[in-house]
Design a protein around this motif. Structure first.
Motif, PDB file in Angstrom:
ATOM      1  N   ASN A  86       0.670  -1.173   0.091  1.00  0.00           N
ATOM      2  CA  ASN A  86      -0.131  -0.016  -0.016  1.00  0.00           C
ATOM      3  C   ASN A  86       1.014   1.371  -0.168  1.00  0.00           C
ATOM      4  O   ASN A  86       1.779   1.331   0.697  1.00  0.00           O
ATOM      5  CB  ASN A  86      -0.951   0.080   1.240  1.00  0.00           C
ATOM      6  CG  ASN A  86      -1.752  -1.024   1.331  1.00  0.00           C
ATOM      7  OD1 ASN A  86      -2.812  -1.319   0.602  1.00  0.00           O
ATOM      8  ND2 ASN A  86      -1.709  -2.051   2.075  1.00  0.00           N
ATOM      9  N   VAL A  87       0.512   2.229  -0.783  1.00  0.00           N
ATOM     10  CA  VAL A  87       1.168   3.410  -0.755  1.00  0.00           C
ATOM     11  C   VAL A  87       0.317   4.748  -0.547  1.00  0.00           C
ATOM     12  O   VAL A  87      -0.803   4.509  -1.247  1.00  0.00           O
ATOM     13  CB  VAL A  87       1.892   3.554  -2.229  1.00  0.00           C
ATOM     14  CG1 VAL A  87       2.474   5.183  -2.291  1.00  0.00           C
ATOM     15  CG2 VAL A  87       2.900   2.434  -2.541  1.00  0.00           C
ATOM     16  N   GLY A  88       0.351   5.590   0.284  1.00  0.00           N
ATOM     17  CA  GLY A  88      -0.337   6.729   0.678  1.00  0.00           C
ATOM     18  C   GLY A  88       0.402   7.875   1.019  1.00  0.00           C
ATOM     19  O   GLY A  88       1.473   8.001   1.406  1.00  0.00           O
ATOM     20  N   GLY A 155       2.609  16.919   6.372  1.00  0.00           N
ATOM     21  CA  GLY A 155       2.585  16.254   5.373  1.00  0.00           C
ATOM     22  C   GLY A 155       3.137  14.614   5.591  1.00  0.00           C
ATOM     23  O   GLY A 155       3.937  14.681   6.474  1.00  0.00           O
ATOM     24  N   ASN A 156       2.534  13.671   4.794  1.00  0.00           N
ATOM     25  CA  ASN A 156       3.080  12.190   5.226  1.00  0.00           C
ATOM     26  C   ASN A 156       3.038  11.564   3.947  1.00  0.00           C
ATOM     27  O   ASN A 156       1.980  11.677   3.230  1.00  0.00           O
ATOM     28  CB  ASN A 156       2.414  11.554   6.075  1.00  0.00           C
ATOM     29  CG  ASN A 156       2.871  10.171   6.685  1.00  0.00           C
ATOM     30  OD1 ASN A 156       2.661   9.229   5.573  1.00  0.00           O
ATOM     31  ND2 ASN A 156       3.397  10.044   7.689  1.00  0.00           N
ATOM     32  N   ALA A 157       3.957  10.843   3.659  1.00  0.00           N
ATOM     33  CA  ALA A 157       3.841   9.869   2.550  1.00  0.00           C
ATOM     34  C   ALA A 157       4.991   8.710   2.861  1.00  0.00           C
ATOM     35  O   ALA A 157       5.831   8.457   3.118  1.00  0.00           O
ATOM     36  CB  ALA A 157       4.715  10.556   1.137  1.00  0.00           C
ATOM     37  N   TYR A 394       8.035   2.247   5.117  1.00  0.00           N
ATOM     38  CA  TYR A 394       8.902   3.538   4.736  1.00  0.00           C
ATOM     39  C   TYR A 394       8.261   4.586   4.356  1.00  0.00           C
ATOM     40  O   TYR A 394       7.486   4.398   3.468  1.00  0.00           O
ATOM     41  CB  TYR A 394      10.223   2.770   3.870  1.00  0.00           C
ATOM     42  CG  TYR A 394      11.287   3.787   3.972  1.00  0.00           C
ATOM     43  CD1 TYR A 394      12.463   3.902   4.819  1.00  0.00           C
ATOM     44  CD2 TYR A 394      11.264   4.811   3.030  1.00  0.00           C
ATOM     45  CE1 TYR A 394      13.175   4.896   4.909  1.00  0.00           C
ATOM     46  CE2 TYR A 394      12.433   5.808   2.799  1.00  0.00           C
ATOM     47  CZ  TYR A 394      13.307   5.789   3.952  1.00  0.00           C
ATOM     48  OH  TYR A 394      14.440   6.584   3.958  1.00  0.00           O
ATOM     49  N   GLY A 395       8.732   5.846   4.703  1.00  0.00           N
ATOM     50  CA  GLY A 395       7.990   7.076   4.364  1.00  0.00           C
ATOM     51  C   GLY A 395       8.718   8.205   4.853  1.00  0.00           C
ATOM     52  O   GLY A 395       9.753   8.230   5.393  1.00  0.00           O
TER      53      GLY A 395
END
Length: 560
Positions: A86-88, A155-157, A394-395
């Motif tokens: 999953n990528v968000g 922000g968060n990725a 990881y982000g």
């Protein structure tokens, strides 16, 4: 990533979607003849009609879509064992930052001071060294203060990965997937057998209707000949006008009957096209003959173990409710005994030894359902096993006072104009194992297991019921077929007698020694015998289809 729910969903759907309907069909063969071309007039044998229906019948196409849906569900269950990635990304505007109370007074003591006395000042003015020591003043109590952590924009990725390492429900779901696919295929086979039965009966009905229509046309021709001869005799003064009028009335009635038969034949063809899934505007030409479709009564009786209606033969023995046929029994008595045997549900010893319940698709379907019920029980029991997952993520997270500053994406090497670091995005990463151990669920799993056990017991009872139903249909189809063969023999004998009577009556009338009324009566009896004969032929063909369905051989019989 809970595997327990999708696995149970698959098993529940399988157990509820395929309850076998009593007295349906049998397994299909590996291949069928190629469907006929659809350009121009379509030549159509029974095999070709069945083949076309299996390939084009809309209900079968819908059933196959259900089979494809089952395959897709199986893929859905299997996919849960593959890595889940999953990528968000999120951007937040903290319009009003949340504040927390902080007790700053607990971070240190009171204030300090350096006291100076008059003596110290005088000594300093006199040139003496004065040591001054600071003293601590008592602190004033300060209440906790509200303090906001963070900035207005954040922000968060991130990207996360999880891999199922162990789940008992998932392993059982993999086993259930194969069984569920088999169940969907058997449902399709069952639908195909229904279509074979419907097309076969419609084809035979069309054959009988066309043969009867051709016979009516010949009857009209024959009656026209008699009417012409009688009219000529009337003109010659050797017959009465009443004789001519009677023949005209009979001819008019016969023509009306022929017209009705023509419409019924067209309706039979339309029904055949409907059962095949063939467009109504497509012209067809039936290539099988009725004489070839009618089974050999003597051979069929011998295979059923029943005596011939006319010549007798070996009946079905070893039936407790019917006496065994005695040696030298006359044909009439033998036939009556055989009828009693059939009505009592008796089978010939060869038939008793050869019958196999697995020839019926319902029995095989019920076995598959039983296997699914067992897997469902194991699946619910496996809910007590631990689940183990490997996880990783990881982000980056960032914050700033303005939106434009948030998207500046400054890293660790970034510096402000005065040389201070001004990084606003920071990376993070983690790897871990997740172990889930069910401890207590309020006895929910206990009652689910009880439900599965009851489902298994219900299916076990269903086997006995299904066997009894198959035995009953076997006896009924056998009795119906034997009766239909007897009626066909009787109607064939009646037709031969009526044909001979009509022939002799016409000869007598032409020779002037018979009356016109006798001719009309003989012709009426002949048409009645013809109608009864073709009705008996159709009943035999339908009974043969029902018999083949009951023994699980319908598809193979159509292939031959």
């Amino acid at each position: 990533m809970n595997m327990l729910f999708p696995t149970r969903f698959l098993l529940a759907a399988a157990l509820s979607a395929a309850v076998p309907q009593a007295l349906l069909a049998q397994s299909s063969p590996a291949a069928m003849p190629a469907a006929p071309p659809t350009t121009g007039t379509m030549p159509l044998s029974l095999q070709q009609a069945v083949s076309y229906a299996i390939q084009n019948k809309s209900t079968l196409l819908a059933t196959r879509l259900g089979e494809a849906t089952a395959a897709a569900r199986v893929g859905e269950i299997k996919s849960a064992g593959l890595p889940q990635v999953n990528v968000g990304a999120t951007v937040t505007d903290n319009l009003k930052l949340q504040k927390s109370l902080v007790d700053f007074g607990a971070l240190g003591g009171g204030s300090s001071a350096t006291p100076l006395t008059a003596a110290d000042i005088a000594a300093a003015q006199a040139g003496q060294t004065v040591n001054i020591k600071p003293i601590s003043l008592p602190s004033e109590p300060v209440p906790p203060q509200a303090f906001a952590f963070g900035l207005q924009y954040a922000g968060n990725a991130s990207a996360s990965v999880s891999q199922l390492l162990f789940d008992g429900s998932y392993l059982i779901g993999l086993k259930a997937a194969k069984v569920y696919t088999e169940l969907a295929k058997k449902q399709t086979q069952q639908a195909e057998i229904d279509v074979v039965e419907q097309v076969s009966k419609a084809y035979y009905s069309t054959l009988v209707a066309r043969s009867r229509l051709a016979l009516l046309a010949r009857n009209v021709q024959r009656l026209d000949t008699v009417l012409y001869q009688t009219n000529q005799t009337f003109k010659a003064g050797f017959a009465e006008k009443l004789d001519v009028d009677r023949l005209r009335v009979q001819r008019n009635n016969l023509v009306v009957e022929q017209q009705k038969a023509q419409r019924l034949t067209e309706l039979s063809v339309a029904l055949l096209k409907f059962q095949m899934g063939l467009p109504q505007q497509q012209a067809v030409q039936l290539t099988d003959s009725l004489s070839a479709a009618v089974v050999d009564a003597g051979a069929l009786r011998q295979r059923l173990g029943v005596a011939s209606f006319s010549v007798g033969g070996a009946g079905a023995g070893n039936v407790p409710t019917a006496p065994a046929p005695a040696t030298g029994t006359d044909p009439a008595t033998q036939s009556r005994l055989d009828q009693q045997t059939a009505l009592a549900g008796g089978l010939a010893p060869a038939a008793l030894g050869a019958f196999n319940y697995n020839n019926r698709i319902e029995f095989s379907t019920l076995e598959t359902q039983q296997a699914l019920a067992g897997l469902d029980l194991r699946n619910r029991q496996a809910g007590a096993y631990p689940r183990l997952l490997l996880t990783g993520a990881y982000g980056f997270t960032g914050s700033a006072k303005t939106m434009s500053d948030l998207f500046a994406f400054r890293g660790p090497d970034s510096r402000s104009g005065n040389g201070f670091p001004n990084q606003n995005w920071f990376g993070f990463g983690n790897v871990g194992l997740t172990l889930q151990v069910p401890v207590f669920d309020g006895f929910r799993r206990k009652y689910l297991v009880q439900q599965s056990r009851i489902q298994q017991q219900t299916l076990e009872r269903g086997f006995e019921t299904l066997k009894q139903s198959i035995d009953l249909q076997d006896a009924q189809s056998r009795t119906t077929l034997v009766n239909a063969l007897d009626v066909l023999d009787n109607q064939k004998a009646n037709l031969d007698l009526a044909t001979d009577v009509a022939r002799v009556t016409r000869i007598k009338f032409n020779a002037g020694v018979g009356s016109n009324l006798e001719v009309i009566t003989a012709e009426t009896d002949l048409r009645s015998a013809q109608t009864n004969y073709y009705g008996a032929v159709y009943d035999v063909l339908v009974a043969k289809v029902d018999r083949d369905k009951a023994t699980g051989e319908l598809y193979n019989q159509v292939k031959k």
